[in-house]
Design a protein around this motif. Structure first.
Motif, mmCIF file in Angstrom:
data_model
loop_
_atom_site.group_PDB
_atom_site.id
_atom_site.type_symbol
_atom_site.label_atom_id
_atom_site.label_comp_id
_atom_site.label_asym_id
_atom_site.label_seq_id
_atom_site.Cartn_x
_atom_site.Cartn_y
_atom_site.Cartn_z
ATOM 1 N N LYS A 222 0.790 -1.278 0.082
ATOM 2 C CA LYS A 222 0.062 -0.007 -0.100
ATOM 3 C C LYS A 222 0.906 1.447 -0.096
ATOM 4 O O LYS A 222 1.896 1.204 -0.578
ATOM 5 C CB LYS A 222 -0.947 -0.132 1.237
ATOM 6 N N PHE A 223 0.471 2.387 0.626
ATOM 7 C CA PHE A 223 1.150 3.612 0.615
ATOM 8 C C PHE A 223 2.639 3.564 1.091
ATOM 9 O O PHE A 223 3.600 3.761 0.195
ATOM 10 C CB PHE A 223 0.386 4.729 1.250
ATOM 11 N N TRP A 224 2.741 3.335 2.416
ATOM 12 C CA TRP A 224 3.985 3.507 2.855
ATOM 13 C C TRP A 224 5.017 2.411 2.392
ATOM 14 O O TRP A 224 6.176 2.551 2.231
ATOM 15 C CB TRP A 224 3.938 3.472 4.373
ATOM 16 N N GLY A 225 4.552 1.052 2.302
ATOM 17 C CA GLY A 225 5.373 0.066 1.733
ATOM 18 C C GLY A 225 5.616 0.289 0.391
ATOM 19 O O GLY A 225 7.030 -0.036 -0.080
ATOM 20 N N THR A 226 5.048 0.861 -0.608
ATOM 21 C CA THR A 226 5.303 1.196 -1.872
ATOM 22 C C THR A 226 6.175 2.173 -1.776
ATOM 23 O O THR A 226 7.110 2.383 -2.398
ATOM 24 C CB THR A 226 4.059 1.589 -2.886
ATOM 25 N N ALA A 227 6.041 3.160 -1.097
ATOM 26 C CA ALA A 227 6.831 4.271 -0.817
ATOM 27 C C ALA A 227 8.487 3.725 -0.393
ATOM 28 O O ALA A 227 9.476 4.249 -1.048
ATOM 29 C CB ALA A 227 6.529 5.377 0.021
ATOM 30 N N LEU A 228 8.636 2.986 0.695
ATOM 31 C CA LEU A 228 9.705 2.513 1.218
ATOM 32 C C LEU A 228 10.322 1.714 -0.022
ATOM 33 O O LEU A 228 11.675 1.754 0.042
ATOM 34 C CB LEU A 228 9.639 1.829 2.299
ATOM 35 N N TRP A 229 9.602 0.658 -0.582
ATOM 36 C CA TRP A 229 10.420 -0.001 -1.558
ATOM 37 C C TRP A 229 10.633 0.860 -2.745
ATOM 38 O O TRP A 229 11.770 0.365 -3.490
ATOM 39 C CB TRP A 229 9.062 -1.190 -1.885
ATOM 40 N N GLY A 230 9.807 1.770 -3.025
ATOM 41 C CA GLY A 230 10.253 2.610 -4.224
ATOM 42 C C GLY A 230 11.774 3.371 -3.995
ATOM 43 O O GLY A 230 12.309 3.281 -4.988
ATOM 44 N N LEU A 231 12.008 3.664 -2.647
ATOM 45 C CA LEU A 231 13.293 4.211 -2.361
ATOM 46 C C LEU A 231 14.548 3.116 -2.390
ATOM 47 O O LEU A 231 15.570 3.390 -3.041
ATOM 48 C CB LEU A 231 13.306 4.685 -0.784
ATOM 49 N N PHE A 232 14.024 2.007 -2.172
ATOM 50 C CA PHE A 232 14.923 0.790 -2.317
ATOM 51 C C PHE A 232 15.184 0.521 -3.952
ATOM 52 O O PHE A 232 16.402 0.447 -4.264
ATOM 53 C CB PHE A 232 14.446 -0.405 -1.760
ATOM 54 N N ILE A 233 14.256 0.638 -4.569
ATOM 55 C CA ILE A 233 14.537 0.432 -5.924
ATOM 56 C C ILE A 233 15.227 1.406 -6.654
ATOM 57 O O ILE A 233 16.177 1.080 -7.405
ATOM 58 C CB ILE A 233 12.984 0.178 -6.509
#
Length: 256
Positions: free
Chosen positions: A24-35
């Motif tokens: 969802k929002f925060w999971g996507t945001a944090l994984w987006g930073l990792f990617i």
């Protein structure tokens, strides 16, 4: 009764998996930073590879000197693609979701492809008209110099592949693929996901000035809308690739 018959054992009901298959929002945001970090590491790795192949010392001065060359820039963009795909695959794998379905890697119809291309052309022509009326260059000067220098030094094919294939795939998988998928399933819904993913995609292009960033943002909004309308990431990858291919070819060989 069947439940007492040893030849017909009672049916067992497997409890449904309540875990969401989408970040969802925060999971996507944090994984987006990792990617994004993985993409950056892959790009740096491309420059480091050239430094090693040329027998130069692995220091900041060598990295900066090699990194300014057209061949190095092209290789860094290309090396960023497998790193991006690997990081996205990991994020999706943890959710035990399908890589193809999560990113909507489904081929669009010809009608959707035509609509997307027509809309993109109209946006580009509109910005081109505004640029001419303001007396601005249609392509950033540093990009013109980079592409023409690369052409003169025999790196045209490498730059063409980097900007027309590797870059569109990396950026679309991250922006309209992973980020859009997760944020559209959060409180942002589809409109918020389109806007926020387009904004972050624009930030990736901070080498441009505000005028060109505004153009990038509007193109991102169109890509986001087409990603939603067609439910196809391949559509935005193709549109992105066509846009970059046209710009690179015109700048390298036809631009003044």
């Amino acid at each position: 009764m069947d439940s007492l018959n040893p030849d017909l054992p009672p049916l067992t009901v497997t409890p449904a998996d309540d875990k969401p298959r989408v970040w969802k929002f925060w999971g996507t945001a944090l994984w987006g930073l990792f990617i994004f970090a993985a993409m950056f590491v892959g790009q740096i790795g491309g420059v480091m590879l050239l430094v090693v192949l040329r027998g130069l010392p692995m220091d900041l001065a060598s990295l900066q000197a090699v990194g300014r060359e057209p061949q190095a820039l092209a290789l860094s963009v290309i090396m960023g693609l497998p790193a991006t795909l690997a990081a996205v695959w990991l994020a999706i794998r943890i959710k035990k979701a399908s890589f193809v379905d999560y990113l909507a890697l489904h081929w669009p119809s010809w009608r959707q492809l035509l609509l997307g291309a027509v809309g993109l052309i109209l946006i580009v022509v509109a910005w081109e008209t505004i640029s001419r009326s303001l007396g601005r260059e249609a392509t950033p000067g540093f990009m013109t110099d980079l592409l023409k220098t690369g052409r003169d030094k025999g790196a045209a094919a490498l730059l063409l592949f980097a900007f027309s294939v590797a870059a569109p795939m990396s950026e679309e998988v991250l922006a309209r693929g992973f980020l859009f998928r997760g944020w559209s399933a959060s409180f942002l819904r589809v409109p918020g996901a389109i806007i926020l993913s387009s904004l972050l995609w624009t930030i990736v292009h901070l080498q441009y000035d505000l005028y060109f960033l505004a153009e990038v943002f509007t193109i991102g909004l169109w890509f986001g809308y087409m990603r939603y309308r067609a439910s196809s990431l391949w559509l935005t990858i193709v549109l992105h690739a066509l846009n970059n291919l046209t710009a690179v070819v015109l700048t390298m060989w036809l631009g003044s």
